[in-house]
Design a protein around this motif. Structure first.
Motif: not given
Length: 294
Positions: A43-46, A55-58, A65-68, A230-235
């Protein structure tokens, strides 16, 4: 702060250390039965497509829960302030310097006397929008089940790569199939299902038609394609399943293989998402040029 886990040892100071520490934690969480950990990372990747893999992993580890996210002063410039007592999300920011070229080289091209070089990394901190307060920002795309124009853009991207796209009434129980230069999609699916299936098969075409096909098992390849979907769909705002997490048991604690998969998942998703960006109209370009010239 809600986090996947905490790194108790010395804080990673390089990209490689950062990735290794987070992959180790992810393995531990999955072995402990917390399959939502992988979903948090995907989800973070998206959400953070412009951030580096490490940094995405971090961000995902420290605040799933971060979104922006943005730095303290960036939020200030946007009319929002970080709330008192909030803890920043640590990432690694590049330290860039300049290397002066030799005089004889500089004389050949006076516009390139100095070149930018990466000197290392430093700790930097960003904050999620939930940690700030102030003026409302433009709403991000709402979650829905309709990919809209993204489905047409994805089909156009596939064809631009020289991949034939066909639709079939019978794929012997499959929703889609990738044949190496040709993708077949089952008729009768909803637009959202068609989009997800097409992303999945496109991921196979981009990832698994060269040396990676022989270097991985079929199930790992399916996991990678499903994770890209999953990542693209979320994005793009689709409701996606968490089925990708079910494949993680295949790694059996193999951190290096998991790290490799997650990195190619991010890279492949980024390529597809870039292709889904709406084209800039000539009118917009003209307006921007006029503003620059004014």
């Amino acid at each position: 702060m809600n986090s996947i886990a905490t790194i108790d040892s010395k804080k990673p100071s390089t990209k490689q250390e950062l990735i290794a520490a987070n992959i180790k934690l992810l393995i531990e969480q999955l072995e402990a039965g917390h399959s939502e950990a992988l979903t948090n990372y995907l989800t973070a990747m998206s959400r953070f497509q412009t951030y580096s893999f490490g940094n995405v992993l971090e961000i995902a580890r420290q605040m799933p829960s971060a979104t922006r996210v943005a730095g303290f002063w960036t939020w200030k410039n946007l009319g929002r302030s970080v709330k008192a007592g909030q803890k920043g999300i640590r990432i690694l920011a590049p330290i860039v310097g300049f290397r002066r070229k030799k005089d004889e080289e500089a004389k050949k091209d006076i516009t390139k006397q100095n070149e930018r070089v990466l000197l290392g990394f430093r700790n930097a901190y960003v904050f999620d929008i939930s940690q700030t307060e102030g003026v409302d920002l433009p709403a991000m795309r709402e979650v829905s089940g309709d990919p809209g124009e993204d489905l047409e853009r994805l089909a156009a991207f596939v064809r631009s790569r020289g991949i034939q796209l066909t639709y079939s009434d019978d794929l012997h129980g499959a929703l889609g199939a990738s044949y190496g230069g040709r993708i077949a999609i089952l008729n009768g699916q909803s637009k959202a299902e068609t989009f997800a299936t097409l992303v999945h098969e496109t991921a196979h075409e981009l990832l698994h038609r060269a040396e990676r096909r022989t270097a991985t098992t079929k199930t790992v390849r399916e996991m990678e394609a499903e994770a890209v979907a999953f990542v693209v769909g979320k994005a793009v705002g689709l409701v996606t399943s968490t089925a990708s997490a079910d494949y993680i048991v295949l790694y059996h604690g193999n951190a290096s293989l998991l790290a490799e998969s997650l990195e190619v998942i991010q890279q492949t998703a980024s390529v597809i998402l870039a292709a889904l960006e709406p084209p800039i109209s000539e009118d917009v370009i003209s307006e921007e040029l006029e503003e620059v010239a004014a």
